[in-house]
Scaffold this active site. Structure first.
Site, PDB file in Angstrom:
ATOM      1  N   ASN A  43       0.867  -1.166   0.000  1.00 45.15           N
ATOM      2  CA  ASN A  43       0.000   0.000   0.000  1.00 45.15           C
ATOM      3  C   ASN A  43       0.913   1.229   0.000  1.00 45.15           C
ATOM      4  OD1 ASN A  43      -1.814   2.015   0.467  1.00 45.15           O
ATOM      5  ND2 ASN A  43      -2.464   1.303   2.496  1.00 45.15           N
ATOM      6  N   LEU A  44       1.020   1.867  -1.159  1.00 45.82           N
ATOM      7  CA  LEU A  44       1.982   2.985  -1.278  1.00 45.82           C
ATOM      8  C   LEU A  44       1.430   4.280  -0.695  1.00 45.82           C
ATOM      9  CD1 LEU A  44       3.377   2.246  -4.886  1.00 45.82           C
ATOM     10  CD2 LEU A  44       4.252   1.457  -2.676  1.00 45.82           C
ATOM     11  N   LYS A  45       0.146   4.282  -0.334  1.00 43.98           N
ATOM     12  CA  LYS A  45      -0.500   5.450   0.295  1.00 43.98           C
ATOM     13  C   LYS A  45      -0.240   6.718  -0.539  1.00 43.98           C
ATOM     14  CE  LYS A  45      -0.336   3.077   4.650  1.00 43.98           C
ATOM     15  NZ  LYS A  45      -0.358   3.109   6.101  1.00 43.98           N
ATOM     16  N   SER A 101       2.817  -2.399  10.424  1.00 41.84           N
ATOM     17  CA  SER A 101       4.240  -2.432  10.765  1.00 41.84           C
ATOM     18  C   SER A 101       4.935  -3.747  10.405  1.00 41.84           C
ATOM     19  CB  SER A 101       4.451  -2.088  12.244  1.00 41.84           C
ATOM     20  OG  SER A 101       4.079  -0.744  12.477  1.00 41.84           O
ATOM     21  N   HIS A 109      -9.865   0.678   4.534  1.00 45.15           N
ATOM     22  CA  HIS A 109      -8.576   0.887   5.196  1.00 45.15           C
ATOM     23  C   HIS A 109      -8.742   1.837   6.383  1.00 45.15           C
ATOM     24  CE1 HIS A 109      -4.502   2.292   5.978  1.00 45.15           C
ATOM     25  NE2 HIS A 109      -4.136   1.115   5.499  1.00 45.15           N
ATOM     26  N   GLY A 113       1.897   1.975  10.825  1.00 48.03           N
ATOM     27  CA  GLY A 113       2.869   3.061  10.743  1.00 48.03           C
ATOM     28  C   GLY A 113       3.515   3.429  12.070  1.00 48.03           C
ATOM     29  N   GLU A 130      -5.766  -5.353  10.152  1.00 47.22           N
ATOM     30  CA  GLU A 130      -4.744  -4.342  10.419  1.00 47.22           C
ATOM     31  C   GLU A 130      -5.130  -3.554  11.670  1.00 47.22           C
ATOM     32  OE1 GLU A 130      -2.536  -3.129   6.596  1.00 47.22           O
ATOM     33  OE2 GLU A 130      -4.361  -1.935   6.666  1.00 47.22           O
TER      34      GLU A 130
HETATM   35  P1  PGA Z   1       2.394   0.124   7.688  1.00 47.51           P
HETATM   36  O1  PGA Z   1       0.974   0.320   6.964  1.00 47.51           O
HETATM   37  O2  PGA Z   1       3.012  -1.105   7.101  1.00 47.51           O
HETATM   38  O3  PGA Z   1       3.153   1.381   7.397  1.00 47.51           O
HETATM   39  O4  PGA Z   1       2.102  -0.050   9.152  1.00 47.51           O
HETATM   40  C1  PGA Z   1       0.177  -0.780   6.636  1.00 47.51           C
HETATM   41  C2  PGA Z   1      -1.115  -0.325   6.013  1.00 47.51           C
HETATM   42  O5  PGA Z   1      -1.618   0.741   6.364  1.00 47.51           O
HETATM   43  O6  PGA Z   1      -1.681  -1.015   5.161  1.00 47.51           O
END
Ligand code: PGA
Length: 235
Positions: free
Chosen positions: A6-8, A193, A88, A163, A157
């Site tokens: 997920n590159l956000k 994470s 999400h 994050g 998640e």
């Molecule tokens: P993260 O994000 O790996 O930076 O914790 C995961 C996500 O939001 O899908």
């Protein structure tokens, strides 16, 4: 297994193309049986016809219309995109999407045959309130969702793990995934994470069918290492 990035809100269109091309090179040179999914920022979507499945992080449940700032099915169809992330935690908690709206999106994209990676997970105060309250909270995130949909993938998640560098223990992930498999038999990813240092342990857990990776996927070589781990495990 399913290994998803997920590159956000990261990378330009050019950088995204380089990233996906590097993944393609890796997949071409290695016989990997994993499904590799990448979710770029909307403005970086494009036509890709390699092994990497490119999906949308979000879309409004509409063909097109007056929804300022949103993209719809027409903009996804331009690039042949048939995969989408729905629910999400950043859409739920930062952008304020309700369960009702999320279920509406789910129905819309289901009716168009999309592969849906549907995210669930609890915030910290809910986790701290105990297992029963936590499982109730997560169960409510399945409200209005067809858990038997054939193109469904679920990602568990925990919001507090996204994050932050924090993760549940491996035992906790195993326990929650076992419970979530009672709700839906769809492939179940863990996210929050995940990084090179813990990916192998997470992928080894029973009922973990893959990972959804945010920050640690931004380095393409790290993401490739995680794909390799999954391939070595050969679950
Ligand atoms: P993260 O994000 O790996 O930076 O914790 C995961 C996500 O939001 O899908």
């Amino acid at each position: 297994m399913i290994i998803a990035a997920n590159l956000k809100t990261n990378f330009t269109r050019k950088k995204t193309k380089e990233y996906i091309n590097e993944l393609e090179q890796f997949l071409d040179g290695n016989s990997v049986s994993e499904d590799v999914l990448v979710f770029p920022t909307s403005s970086s979507l494009d036509s890709y016809d390699g092994k990497v499945v490119v999906g949308a992080q979000n879309s409004y449940p509409t063909q097109n219309g007056a929804f300022t700032g949103e993209i719809g099915l027409e903009q996804l169809e331009e690039f042949g995109i048939k995969t989408i992330l729905i629910g999400h935690s950043e859409r739920r908690h930062v952008l304020g999407e309700s369960q009702e709206f999320i279920a509406e999106k789910f129905d819309f994209f289901k009716s168009h045959g999309f592969k849906i990676v549907y995210c669930v997970g609890e915030p910290l105060e809910i986790r701290e309130a105990g297992k029963e309250i936590m499982m109730d909270y997560i169960s409510n995130q399945y409200e209005g969702i067809d858990v038997d949909y054939e193109n469904l993938v679920i990602a568990y998640e925990p919001v507090w793990a996204i994050g932050t560098g924090l993760t549940p223990t491996l035992e906790d992930i195993a326990d929650i995934h076992k419970n979530l498999k009672d709700i839906s038999k769809a492939p179940l990813l863990y996210g929050g994470s995940v990084k090179v240092a813990n990916a192998k342990d997470v992928l080894s857990i029973d009922n973990v069918d893959g990972i959804l990776v945010g920050s640690a996927a931004l380095k393409v070589n790290d993401f490739i290492s995680m794909i390799k781990f999954a391939d070595e495990l050969d679950k």
